[in-house]
Design a protein around this motif. Structure first.
Motif, PDB file in Angstrom:
ATOM      1  N   TRP A 265       0.827  -1.204   0.000  1.00 34.93           N
ATOM      2  CA  TRP A 265       0.000   0.000   0.000  1.00 34.93           C
ATOM      3  C   TRP A 265       0.860   1.251   0.000  1.00 34.93           C
ATOM      4  O   TRP A 265       0.659   2.167  -0.788  1.00 34.93           O
ATOM      5  N   THR A 278      -5.096  13.914   0.651  1.00 35.66           N
ATOM      6  CA  THR A 278      -5.862  12.891  -0.058  1.00 35.66           C
ATOM      7  C   THR A 278      -6.096  11.683   0.846  1.00 35.66           C
ATOM      8  O   THR A 278      -5.192  11.203   1.520  1.00 35.66           O
ATOM      9  N   THR A 279      -7.335  11.190   0.843  1.00 35.41           N
ATOM     10  CA  THR A 279      -7.657   9.985   1.611  1.00 35.41           C
ATOM     11  C   THR A 279      -7.330   8.758   0.785  1.00 35.41           C
ATOM     12  O   THR A 279      -7.747   8.639  -0.369  1.00 35.41           O
ATOM     13  N   ARG A 280      -6.584   7.861   1.366  1.00 32.62           N
ATOM     14  CA  ARG A 280      -6.220   6.610   0.704  1.00 32.62           C
ATOM     15  C   ARG A 280      -7.012   5.460   1.318  1.00 32.62           C
ATOM     16  O   ARG A 280      -7.262   5.436   2.524  1.00 32.62           O
ATOM     17  N   VAL A 281      -7.366   4.495   0.474  1.00 30.52           N
ATOM     18  CA  VAL A 281      -8.275   3.422   0.889  1.00 30.52           C
ATOM     19  C   VAL A 281      -7.677   2.070   0.522  1.00 30.52           C
ATOM     20  O   VAL A 281      -7.107   1.901  -0.561  1.00 30.52           O
ATOM     21  N   VAL A 308     -12.781  -2.209   5.122  1.00 29.77           N
ATOM     22  CA  VAL A 308     -12.243  -1.010   4.478  1.00 29.77           C
ATOM     23  C   VAL A 308     -11.489  -0.157   5.494  1.00 29.77           C
ATOM     24  O   VAL A 308     -11.981   0.078   6.613  1.00 29.77           O
ATOM     25  N   LEU A 309     -10.311   0.300   5.102  1.00 27.13           N
ATOM     26  CA  LEU A 309      -9.501   1.167   5.956  1.00 27.13           C
ATOM     27  C   LEU A 309      -9.188   2.458   5.211  1.00 27.13           C
ATOM     28  O   LEU A 309      -8.765   2.419   4.046  1.00 27.13           O
ATOM     29  N   PHE A 310      -9.420   3.590   5.879  1.00 23.27           N
ATOM     30  CA  PHE A 310      -9.143   4.911   5.314  1.00 23.27           C
ATOM     31  C   PHE A 310      -7.993   5.551   6.095  1.00 23.27           C
ATOM     32  O   PHE A 310      -8.023   5.585   7.323  1.00 23.27           O
ATOM     33  N   ILE A 311      -6.983   6.049   5.383  1.00 22.58           N
ATOM     34  CA  ILE A 311      -5.866   6.759   6.006  1.00 22.58           C
ATOM     35  C   ILE A 311      -5.500   7.933   5.097  1.00 22.58           C
ATOM     36  O   ILE A 311      -5.484   7.798   3.864  1.00 22.58           O
ATOM     37  N   SER A 312      -5.185   9.061   5.682  1.00 18.47           N
ATOM     38  CA  SER A 312      -4.727  10.181   4.861  1.00 18.47           C
ATOM     39  C   SER A 312      -3.373   9.830   4.254  1.00 18.47           C
ATOM     40  O   SER A 312      -2.593   9.060   4.827  1.00 18.47           O
ATOM     41  N   GLU A 313      -3.121  10.383   3.083  1.00 14.10           N
ATOM     42  CA  GLU A 313      -1.861  10.096   2.396  1.00 14.10           C
ATOM     43  C   GLU A 313      -0.657  10.475   3.254  1.00 14.10           C
ATOM     44  O   GLU A 313       0.345   9.745   3.302  1.00 14.10           O
ATOM     45  N   PRO A 361      -8.779   2.645  -4.830  1.00 14.88           N
ATOM     46  CA  PRO A 361      -8.367   1.929  -3.621  1.00 14.88           C
ATOM     47  C   PRO A 361      -7.438   0.782  -3.983  1.00 14.88           C
ATOM     48  O   PRO A 361      -7.439   0.307  -5.124  1.00 14.88           O
TER      49      PRO A 361
END
Length: 427
Positions: A265, A278-281, A308-313, A361
């Motif tokens: 990732w 930017t949100t990364r998924v 699903v996991l969301f993390i900022s870039e 994603p």
């Protein structure tokens, strides 16, 4: 000589007459099955490096005969999807185990060698001609098409066994369960070591079965034309990633696969940086068999769902491998029996891409736990595995066990410049 595939013959292979008369007649689809109706089938191909077959024609007939006997134990794969219409353009779906047959194709690619397939790091175009597409572009087409198709292609110095299966009927675990069982019979066994379980009482939520038909008339996730690159991780490299992730996170609970997912990732995102906000998924498949006490290991059908996991870039790239792997570990740890049951109970709905232009994603698929190299049909285990092009979407990462024990191979589908950049980071 041009590298082309010549189709020699194609026919439908049914279960044996004796088994067909006593097998199950109908298999209900659970909500996890139904959610895959608009998606593409599973496509996998096994590569064998040998030319010591006594007779090629005898081999083809032997594989057809053993496939027929394998279908005795897996009657849904010889059937067809069926729909019962209801009011308001809705229908309920099931598998009609009518023994209409699986498709079996014999082909020859005399100018294609095993090395032409396994040596390039980018999957060559010829592979798409070695895996059948007759099960349809979407799983919904299983109403009129076979639910299982096999193509056996003779290579210059080996054999390629390509299989496509309707993903609304099987998941990866059931798919490899069938292939391992078929290979057992091909080796001479009269019975299979693990019988599939078709009981649906623990997963069939009746109120979720009505599907809005017009939604299924187009593929909601169209395959892309981006390249697919194979990355190999040795047991030693994986050990290093796991140790680094746990050290950085100050823990010992991050698994090898979790560390690898975090590494992939971060590598992909670093190779296509947009901006820190930017949100990364990432979408991670969660196997329900290991979590739901009511679901047996040999359950036949789909028994998984995406977490699903969301993390900022900025957090993903700046906080290191350990932080990302720990977030993945925490997400997976929350997937309990209760969580899986809630996912199963959700209403079945289909959503098109919103076309927002957001970065795709990273979608994890398959598993290194699948027994790919147990598929010995009588002449030794395969030397490699590849997936078909029809199943690829941008951001898809398909994970396989490597041929050597403890290693992992991954197929990554992303823009070519991203793959080139990832290759430099993997060294």
């Amino acid at each position: 000589m041009a590298k082309k595939v010549e189709l020699i013959s194609s026919s439908l292979v049914s279960a044996t007459a004796t088994a067909a008369s006593t097998s199950i007649s109908r298999l209900e689809l659970n909500p996890w099955d139904l959610r895959l109706l608009p998606i593409v089938p599973i496509q996998r191909g096994l590569i064998f490096h040998t030319s010591h077959f006594q007779s090629q024609q005898h081999l083809i007939q032997h594989l057809k005969n053993s496939l027929s006997r394998a279908l005795d134990f897996f009657p849904p794969l010889a059937g067809r999807l069926a729909a019962t219409p209801h009011d308001g353009d809705t229908a309920s779906f099931f598998v009609d185990c009518n023994n209409a047959g699986a498709e079996f194709t014999h082909a020859v690619a005399a100018a294609v060698s095993v090395s032409d397939i396994v040596e390039p790091s980018y999957i060559p175009e010829i592979v798409s001609s070695l895996i059948p597409i007759s099960v349809g572009v979407t799983n919904y087409e299983g109403i009129s098409k076979p639910l299982l198709a096999v193509q056996v292609t003779e290579l210059a110095d080996g054999l390629f066994i390509g299989c496509a299966a309707n993903h609304a009927v099987v998941d990866g675990t059931s798919f490899w369960h069938f292939l391992n069982s078929w290979s057992e019979i091909s080796r001479g066994s009269e019975l299979i070591s693990r019988s599939p379980i078709f009981d649906r009482c623990n997963v069939a939520a009746v109120d979720n079965r009505l599907i809005h038909i017009p939604t299924l008339e187009k593929n909601l996730i169209a395959p892309c034309q981006l390249p697919q690159k194979v990355f190999h991780f040795s047991k030693e490299k994986l050990g290093q990633l796991k140790a680094k992730a746990n050290s950085e996170a100050g823990t010992d609970k991050i698994s090898t696969l979790q560390a690898l997912m975090a590494h992939l990732w971060r590598s992909a995102v670093s190779s296509q940086t947009t901006n820190d906000s930017t949100t990364r998924v990432i979408l991670i498949p969660i196997g329900a068999r290991a979590r739901m006490s009511s679901l047996p290991d040999a359950y036949f059908g789909n028994a998984s769902y995406p977490a699903v996991l969301f993390i900022s870039e900025s957090d993903l790239l700046q906080r290191g491998l350990g932080a990302a792997a720990l977030r993945i570990n925490e997400l997976i740890s929350r997937q309990t029996d209760e969580a899986a049951t809630r996912e199963l109970a959700k209403k079945v709905e289909f959503h098109e891409s919103d076309g927002s232009g957001a970065p795709p994603p990273l979608i994890m698929g398959s598993s290194p736990r699948h027994d790919v190299y147990g598929c010995d049909f009588g002449w030794g285990k395969p030397i490699g595995v590849r997936s078909g092009k029809m199943q690829k979407v941008e951001g898809l990462v398909i994970v396989f066990p490597a041929a050597e024990t403890g290693g992992i191979d991954v197929e990554v589908c992303l823009a070519e410049e991203t793959l080139h950049a990832m290759e430099c980071m993997m060294r």
